[in-house]
Structure formats: structure tokens, C-alpha cells
Design a protein around this motif. Structure first.
Motif, mmCIF file in Angstrom:
data_model
loop_
_atom_site.group_PDB
_atom_site.id
_atom_site.type_symbol
_atom_site.label_atom_id
_atom_site.label_comp_id
_atom_site.label_asym_id
_atom_site.label_seq_id
_atom_site.Cartn_x
_atom_site.Cartn_y
_atom_site.Cartn_z
ATOM 1 N N GLY A 78 0.823 -1.202 0.000
ATOM 2 C CA GLY A 78 0.000 0.000 0.000
ATOM 3 C C GLY A 78 0.861 1.258 0.000
ATOM 4 O O GLY A 78 1.849 1.354 0.716
ATOM 5 N N ALA A 79 0.483 2.220 -0.814
ATOM 6 C CA ALA A 79 1.227 3.480 -0.902
ATOM 7 C C ALA A 79 0.790 4.395 0.233
ATOM 8 O O ALA A 79 -0.389 4.653 0.409
ATOM 9 N N VAL A 80 1.750 4.850 1.015
ATOM 10 C CA VAL A 80 1.473 5.776 2.106
ATOM 11 C C VAL A 80 1.666 7.187 1.556
ATOM 12 O O VAL A 80 2.708 7.494 0.983
ATOM 13 N N PRO A 81 0.657 8.058 1.701
ATOM 14 C CA PRO A 81 0.793 9.418 1.193
ATOM 15 C C PRO A 81 2.014 10.120 1.793
ATOM 16 O O PRO A 81 2.331 9.921 2.977
ATOM 17 N N PRO A 82 2.710 10.951 1.011
ATOM 18 C CA PRO A 82 3.920 11.622 1.491
ATOM 19 C C PRO A 82 3.696 12.436 2.775
ATOM 20 O O PRO A 82 4.555 12.464 3.647
ATOM 21 N N GLY A 83 2.544 13.076 2.891
ATOM 22 C CA GLY A 83 2.256 13.866 4.087
ATOM 23 C C GLY A 83 2.156 13.017 5.340
ATOM 24 O O GLY A 83 2.562 13.436 6.434
ATOM 25 N N ILE A 84 1.651 11.812 5.200
ATOM 26 C CA ILE A 84 1.539 10.912 6.352
ATOM 27 C C ILE A 84 2.914 10.359 6.719
ATOM 28 O O ILE A 84 3.228 10.159 7.894
ATOM 29 N N VAL A 85 3.769 10.142 5.716
ATOM 30 C CA VAL A 85 5.154 9.739 5.992
ATOM 31 C C VAL A 85 5.841 10.836 6.809
ATOM 32 O O VAL A 85 6.523 10.556 7.803
ATOM 33 N N GLU A 86 5.644 12.102 6.405
ATOM 34 C CA GLU A 86 6.198 13.236 7.152
ATOM 35 C C GLU A 86 5.671 13.247 8.588
ATOM 36 O O GLU A 86 6.421 13.507 9.531
#
Length: 195
Positions: A99-107
Motif C-alpha cells: 500500500g502506498a502511504v501518502p507523502p504527508g503521512i510519511v512526514e
């Protein structure tokens, strides 16, 4: 001039007849109404969505978010989420490996305590009882018309910048419900507290 004597029972009979005709005329203005709305700066779904659309992840700062009405300390009913609650809201378990984790959630996951989310659900819901007053009053048939809108938004902030946003909602709610009770007042109050 002689007075005309009208028997009391005749006057009472006419009064009762007029009263019955009035009550049976489906006078819906006598039926109860209820309104459920959160206190917010937006009067419509479109206004809330327009404010939300002006927010750009990795561009909009916290001051701009507050000016748009998404300030938990001034706008009522906005929940502040910590980083763990934000991740759980956006990525409910089980999280897939591919599943791709949105970049903002990674931040957000990297920033941990410096990350917080603003969760809000402004709404305006109106419930009107419609139909025949007498049937409603005697609990034989109750008709309720529900109208309004709901808007949900999550804005994730790391430090002073918005890093992620998502929305959901119902711009045009229209629901009708009919409750029939063959025994009328003998059936019990049941769901009379719904409105």
C-alpha cells in the motif's frame, strides 16, 4: 325583540365539530421540528468545501489554515489528533505491505510529536414532522422529513505547514421515514423521542 334561546348542547356540539375539523385538516404547523447543527463559520456545504479547497499541502501554513476557519481554539467542535491518531485515521489496520502511504503521512510519522491533525465535521440537519397532525398526535402514523448537509475534513500539520488533507461529506441530505402504529396510542411511545 325576543331573545332566541339556543340550547347549550347545540353550542358545544358546534364547537366540538369545528375543533375536530381543525385538527383533522392535517395542520402540519402544529407538528414538532428539530434542528441539529454544529456551530461553525460555514452556512453551507459549498462554503465549507471552498475554504477546504484553498488549503494546499506543503504550501499552506498554520496561520492561513486558521484564517480559513479551521482553528480548533476558535471554531467549536474541531478535534485535535496526535500523530498516532492521524496515522490510524488515514491508514486503518491492517496496513498492506504494498500500500502506498501518502507523502504527508510519511512526514507525520517521522515528525511524531510535531505532527497533529484537525478533524472536523460541520453539519446542518433539519428534521420536520410532516403529514396529518391528528394521526401523528394519536401515534397512528408519523412521517419525518430530514434535510441538510454534512462535511468532514482532516487537515494534518507538521510544525507550521499543512502536509496532508482529506475530505468527505454529503452535500444534499434528503431522507423520509414513516412509522405506522396500528394500535395508535396503545402501541407505546416507541421512537417518539427521535424528534
Amino acid at each position: 325583540m325576543a331573545k332566541v334561546w339556543v340550547p347549550r348542547y347545540r353550542v358545544m356540539k358546534n364547537f366540538i365539530g369545528l375543533l375536530a375539523a381543525f385538527l383533522l385538516s392535517a395542520c402540519s404547523s402544529l407538528l414538532p421540528t428539530a434542528q441539529d447543527k454544529s456551530v461553525q463559520p460555514w452556512a453551507s456545504f459549498e462554503e465549507a468545501k471552498a475554504s477546504y479547497d484553498r488549503i494546499e499541502p506543503f504550501v499552506t501554513d498554520l496561520d492561513a489554515v486558521r484564517e480559513l476557519g479551521f482553528d480548533p481554539f476558535k471554531t467549536p467542535n474541531i478535534r485535535i489528533l496526535n500523530h498516532a491518531q492521524v496515522v490510524q485515521t488515514v491508514l486503518p489496520p491492517p496496513m498492506r505491505e504494498n500500500g502506498a502511504v501518502p507523502p504527508g503521512i510519511v512526514e507525520c510519522m517521522k515528525a511524531r510529536e510535531s505532527c497533529q491533525g484537525y478533524l472536523m465535521e460541520p453539519r446542518r440537519i433539519k428534521k420536520d414532522r410532516v403529514g396529518n397532525f391528528m394521526l401523528d398526535f394519536m401515534n397512528f402514523k408519523r412521517e419525518t422529513l430530514t434535510t441538510g448537509w454534512k462535511f468532514g475534513a482532516l487537515i494534518v500539520v507538521v510544525g507550521d505547514k499543512v502536509v496532508y488533507k482529506q475530505w468527505s461529506g454529503s452535500p444534499n441530505i434528503q431522507e423520509e421515514s414513516v412509522q405506522k402504529n396500528p394500535l395508535g396510542p396503545l402501541q407505546g411511545a416507541g421512537s417518539s423521542s427521535d424528534l
